[in-house]
Structures are given as structure tokens and as C-alpha cells.
Write an enzyme that holds these catalytic residues in place. Structure first.
Site, mmCIF file in Angstrom:
data_model
loop_
_atom_site.group_PDB
_atom_site.id
_atom_site.type_symbol
_atom_site.label_atom_id
_atom_site.label_comp_id
_atom_site.label_asym_id
_atom_site.label_seq_id
_atom_site.Cartn_x
_atom_site.Cartn_y
_atom_site.Cartn_z
ATOM 1 N N SER A 234 15.878 91.111 5.898
ATOM 2 C CA SER A 234 16.226 89.487 6.450
ATOM 3 C C SER A 234 15.639 89.028 7.707
ATOM 4 O O SER A 234 15.753 87.538 7.869
ATOM 5 C CB SER A 234 17.632 89.413 6.497
ATOM 6 N N LYS A 279 26.071 84.934 10.045
ATOM 7 C CA LYS A 279 24.856 84.756 10.607
ATOM 8 C C LYS A 279 24.705 83.543 11.263
ATOM 9 O O LYS A 279 24.440 83.460 12.447
ATOM 10 C CB LYS A 279 23.568 85.028 9.973
#
Length: 341
Positions: A234, A279
Site C-alpha cells: 500500500s 490510515k
């Protein structure tokens, strides 16, 4: 007598409380991780400095115990996943971790290639073998190879790609022996195993491993990316932006704190990731001012839309920016005004 009962009960309670820390439940828990500056992690030889920062964002993922399970039940932006949603059929935790580290390695290679090609610098690869990322139960490799082993010779031959390795093996028949030279636990080893037919596809033979290329990228100037035990793909987009920024004289950060997430392929396409909500929380806590989120070509269920919703929910002042490609992110930053000092 009562004192003995009291002490015994106390010991039992302590034993249960301590046991709760170590007894794993059939669940995984994810929670906001960290937003980490990339300049100390990525070093381009004689690279340019930057006024602001690019940051990767992470999610903390771990096997649940009773306490982390109950905590996740009551805390917002902590998620609980059944074990079989994280680990595929008969996959071990070691195999899962090996896959995550190999996906990170692939992400780094793609990011380097995208950034260097954008900067007009040639990129070359050197194939070093194949990594084992999973061993199929009941097949010849079981008990002999494990996730993380690196095979670099077959019958004394080296290959220039995993495709050629697979092609070599596929020409053989069930029962034929092959000799593998590999590195496991930092030691070079050699084993001989016989090929078998795959139960789900009897026309194919093999030893029962899932594999991924082990290759190094050759660029000038050189680049080092230190990710330690961070796994998964990611961080690809943010890696590519940091590398490109160090390769070029114009500082794309313009003095801002810029976080983000998203996979990156060798052509620069940005892909979706898991845990976007966590996140966003991590980036906001770290003081990020801009956050790049995968747009997924405008999908109504995109990472970008989830990121935007979370940012509004936590009342974050971050600017959430949708991107589908590395090129879009670069163009956005090129148009960004310098931050007031």
C-alpha cells in the site's frame, strides 16, 4: 481456611487475566497505525532535499486476544476480521507474513521504476531466483520448503525469470526428481524432490509452491529503501513520489506535510488498499495537510470516498485528493502553491 481460599482465588484470577493476553482468538484486529516520514527511509544517491515531507501510512494488524477483541468492539476505527478472511485455506501466519513482505518488495520495485522512468533515467533488472510464499499441503515441498525460502537453482541451472523456471519444470513428468538449491534461514541448502500431479489440475505437475520473482533493480543514481518489517503493497504511490522528488530539482512538497496510500504498478496506476479509514486517522494525528487516496476511477465505493467520509467524521482539516495514477499526483503537486513560511 478463608485466607487459603482467598489466595487461591486471587491466583486463579491472575492466571485467567494473564492467560487472556496470550490465548489467541480466531480473529484479527486492525487499528490506526502510524504516518512515517519517507525521507529517512528512502535515500537517492546525491538526491535533492525537500522542505516538507511525504509520509507513508500504516495499519496495525494483529491476532486478537480477549482484550484487544473487546477493545475493538467499543472503539471506533478498529476493525475485527474472522481468521479465514485474513488467512486463505490452510495458509499459515508465516506464509501470510512472507506474502506481505514480498508484496512490499514488489511495491518498492514498481515505485523505483515509475519514478526513474518519469525522471528520464534508464531502469534494468537482475533476476536472482524465486521466493516461496506458500507451500501446498500434501505436495512434495511440504516439510522441505517454507515461506520465505529463495530458490536460485534447479538441477544446477539458473534462470532469467520465474516463467522460465516454471517452463523448465512443466516439461517434466510426475515422478521425475528435481534438485533445488535455495537459501533458507540464511543458509544455502540443496534438496531433491519428485514432481507430482496437482489434484485440482492433473495435467500439471510441480512440487506445490506459490512463488514470486526475486529480482533487484539496477539504476544510476542508486536508491535505498529501508522498510524493515513493514509489509504489504500500500505504500507504493508514496514511495514513488518520494523517490521522484529526490531525483528532481523542483521540490514537489512545497513545504507541506503530505500523506497518502495506494498500490502502484509498473505503469504508474494507483490501486486500492485496505484500512483507508485507519490510515486517515493516523495521518491526521501526525499533522498531515494533504492526503492522496485511490480514486478507483470514480467508483461510488472507492477508497477516496471512504477517506473523505472519515476525514469529515473526525473533523480533519486535511485536503483529501483523489488519484488514479502517479502522473495525476505529480501534476497536482506541481500546481500546488508554495506553503507560506
Amino acid at each position: 481456611m478463608r485466607r487459603k481460599i482467598y489466595i487461591g482465588t486471587l491466583f486463579l484470577v491472575v492466571f485467567i487475566l494473564i492467560g487472556g493476553l496470550y490465548y489467541p482468538l480466531p480473529f484479527y484486529v486492525s487499528k490506526p497505525g502510524m504516518a512515517k516520514e519517507l525521507e529517512p527511509i528512502i535515500t537517492v544517491e546525491d538526491g535533492y532535499k525537500e522542505e516538507g515531507n511525504f509520509m507513508l501510512t500504516t495499519v496495525r494488524m494483529g491476532r486478537a486476544n480477549i482484550y484487544s477483541y473487546l477493545e475493538a468492539k467499543i472503539r471506533k476505527y478498529e476493525e475485527i476480521y474472522p481468521l479465514d478472511l485474513i488467512l486463505s485455506n490452510k495458509e499459515t501466519e508465516d506464509e501470510y507474513n512472507a506474502q506481505q513482505l514480498q508484496m512490499m518488495a514488489g511495491s518498492k520495485l514498481n515505485a523505483i521504476e515509475v519514478a526513474y522512468r518519469k525522471a528520464g533515467i534508464p531502469v534494468h533488472y537482475k533476476f536472482k531466483g524465486i521466493y516461496v510464499i506458500q507451500v501446498v499441503p500434501g505436495m512434495p515441498a511440504e516439510g522441505k520448503l517454507q515461506a520465505g525460502d529463495r530458490i536460485f537453482k534447479v538441477d544446477g541451472h539458473t534462470f532469467s525469470s520465474s516463467e522460465k523456471f516454471i517452463k523448465y519444470v512443466s516439461k517434466k513428468q510426475a515422478g521425475d526428481p528435481i534438485t533445488l538449491t535455495y537459501v533458507g534461514n540464511k543458509k544455502t541448502k540443496t534438496i531433491t524432490v519428485s514432481l507430482e500431479q496437482f489434484k485440482e489440475n492433473p495435467k500439471k505437475v510441480g512440487i506445490g509452491i506459490s512463488l514470486v520473482d526475486d529480482k533487484s533493480i539496477i539504476v544510476d543514481p542508486t536508491v535505498k529503501v529501508k522498510t524493515d518489517e513493514i509489509g504489504g503493497p500500500s505504500a507504493g504511490l508514496m514511495f514513488s513520489l518520494e523517490i521522484y522528488n529526490q531525483l528532481t530539482s523542483e521540490d514537489l512538497t512545497k513545504g507541506y506535510q503530505i500523506a497518502g496510500t495506494g498500490t502502484i504498478d509498473e505503469k504508474g496506476a494507483v490501486g486500492p488498499i485496505g484500512g483507508i479509514e485507519q490510515k486517515i486517522v493516523a495521518a491526521d494525528k501526525a499533522g498531515a495537510e494533504i492526503f492522496f487516496a485511490p480514486n478507483e476511477n470514480g467508483s461510488k465505493t472507492s477508497n477516496y470516498r471512504d477517506a473523505l467520509k472519515t476525514a469529515r467524521d473526525i473533523k480533519s482539516k486535511m485536503k483529501i485528493v483523489p488519484v488514479d495514477t502517479f502522473e495525476e499526483a505529480v501534476k497536482y503537486l506541481e500546481r500546488l502553491p508554495e506553503k507560506d513560511k
